[in-house]
Design a protein around this motif. Structure first.
Motif, mmCIF file in Angstrom:
data_model
loop_
_atom_site.group_PDB
_atom_site.id
_atom_site.type_symbol
_atom_site.label_atom_id
_atom_site.label_comp_id
_atom_site.label_asym_id
_atom_site.label_seq_id
_atom_site.Cartn_x
_atom_site.Cartn_y
_atom_site.Cartn_z
ATOM 1 N N VAL A 283 -6.868 2.634 -10.606
ATOM 2 C CA VAL A 283 -7.924 3.969 -11.047
ATOM 3 C C VAL A 283 -9.598 3.829 -10.015
ATOM 4 C CG1 VAL A 283 -9.271 5.151 -12.611
ATOM 5 C CG2 VAL A 283 -6.911 4.361 -13.302
ATOM 6 N N GLY A 284 -9.385 4.836 -9.462
ATOM 7 C CA GLY A 284 -10.295 4.648 -8.951
ATOM 8 C C GLY A 284 -10.234 4.434 -7.034
ATOM 9 N N SER A 285 -9.798 3.954 -6.811
ATOM 10 C CA SER A 285 -8.520 3.836 -5.629
ATOM 11 C C SER A 285 -9.010 4.960 -4.597
ATOM 12 C CB SER A 285 -7.596 2.937 -5.239
ATOM 13 O OG SER A 285 -7.444 1.451 -5.994
ATOM 14 N N VAL A 286 -9.175 4.643 -3.042
ATOM 15 C CA VAL A 286 -9.460 5.873 -2.541
ATOM 16 C C VAL A 286 -8.432 6.672 -0.916
ATOM 17 C CG1 VAL A 286 -10.566 6.760 -0.909
ATOM 18 C CG2 VAL A 286 -12.095 5.904 -2.581
ATOM 19 N N VAL A 287 -7.628 7.206 -1.589
ATOM 20 C CA VAL A 287 -6.148 7.105 -0.175
ATOM 21 C C VAL A 287 -6.662 7.718 0.615
ATOM 22 C CG1 VAL A 287 -4.072 7.853 -0.173
ATOM 23 C CG2 VAL A 287 -4.636 6.092 -1.793
ATOM 24 N N THR A 288 -6.295 7.824 1.752
ATOM 25 C CA THR A 288 -6.981 9.078 3.106
ATOM 26 C C THR A 288 -6.703 8.749 4.235
ATOM 27 O OG1 THR A 288 -8.760 9.770 4.302
ATOM 28 C CG2 THR A 288 -8.719 8.028 4.337
#
Length: 334
Positions: A283-288
């Motif tokens: 939770v809280g991981s950034v995916v871009t």
């Protein structure tokens, strides 16, 4: 039902023509003032907040209600203290028989008891639900499918007086606080005028809020703090999505992104979309993709950020943000 109301309300019609003192400050209240004037009612005076410096230049800004009052050349009062003897003397001198309050501070009893026909308030919820300072925001934050407007007579308790009119409004699943604010503001123009007419004609079938509650649990709408605006990414997608739209565009939900090197980006989030799934990352991981997609892992899926504002910059679509800010390496929420 009428026992709690003042004896003047038993009259079948107002003994004298309606003469109003109007209390309000923001755009929402200015719209109702315009509607009252357009309906031909006499506004003897307007009361609004004192002028205050605002913005980066700290220039003195007039409230929207003050601007409306000046445009119509209405007598204007801006008291620092509502119990000030000079203010009370000025207020009484207008000999108004009805006070109307929209988006203003709490009135002391010495003020709201002054007019013979009473003082009524317009509240942006279906009272007794969502009493408090932020009813529009909390209806969305809590995922309600309907809200509305209520006019009620002021009494000793905040937002608890006898109800005159209520009207429901459906909430769209993707509606944000700014959109709902504008919808209720325009509907309020009619509701306020209808309430005045009912008081003028003695055509009131008021209800107590205890009757309207029907033993249902009451939800409140307290003043929103900066800490409350912080997004909690450990919550489920629906809760986060509603939190974001319920605070958009103001005061706006916010979050911080931090890289593995310690770089920090603070941003407001104005709009988002949900993608429910079982993410493999924490939770809280950034995916871009650093082009069009910026999503953050929540408890039960992804929240796609679609409209953001980095600190010190303007609001923009996420593709424009990513064009100017490449998120290289591993990022997560702070």
């Amino acid at each position: 039902m009428y026992l709690a109301l003042r004896s003047q309300f038993f009259y079948p019609y107002a003994m004298n023509p309606i003469r109003i003192v109007y209390f309000g400050t923001p755009e929402f209240a200015a719209s109702q003032l315009e509607a009252i004037l357009a309906a031909g009612y006499e506004v003897a005076a307007v009361v609004t907040m004192p002028d205050k410096p605002a913005g980066r230049g700290k220039k003195i800004q007039f409230s929207e209600v003050k601007k409306t009052a000046l445009a119509h050349e209405l007598p204007l009062l801006q008291p620092e203290k509502l119990k000030d003897p000079l203010f009370l003397k000025q207020l009484a001198s207008f000999q108004a028989n009805l006070f109307i309050v929209v988006a203003f501070r709490m009135l002391p009893s010495v003020v709201w008891q002054m007019p013979e026909l009473g003082t009524f308030n317009l509240h942006a919820s279906l009272l007794p639900q969502y009493r408090g300072a932020a009813p529009i925001n909390f209806a969305l934050i809590n995922g309600e499918t309907e809200t509305g407007l209520t006019t009620f007579f002021l009494n000793e308790e905040i937002d608890k007086g006898a109800v005159i009119l209520r009207e429901k409004v459906a909430i769209r699943p993707d509606e944000n606080a700014g959109e709902l604010h504008d919808e209720l503001m325009h509907l309020g123009n009619r509701i306020v005028v209808e309430t005045i007419k009912k008081i003028e004609q003695g055509d009131m079938d008021t209800q107590t809020q205890e009757e309207l509650a029907e033993n249902q649990p009451l939800k409140i709408a307290p003043k929103i703090t900066k800490a409350f605006c912080q997004i909690d990414w450990s919550q489920d997608c629906t809760t986060i999505y509603n939190h974001i739209r319920g605070l958009s565009p103001y005061p706006a939900a916010h979050t911080q992104l931090v890289s593995e090197q310690g770089d920090l980006i603070e941003m407001k989030v104005f709009a988002s979309e949900m993608e429910r799934c079982a993410p493999a990352l924490p939770v809280g991981s950034v995916v871009t993709d650093n082009k069009n997609v910026l999503k953050i892992i929540a408890k039960d899926g992804f929240i796609h950020l679609t409209q953001v504002q980095q600190a010190g910059k303007k609001s923009m679509a996420v593709a424009d943000f990513l064009r100017g800010t490449q998120l290289l390496g591993s990022w997560k929420t702070a």
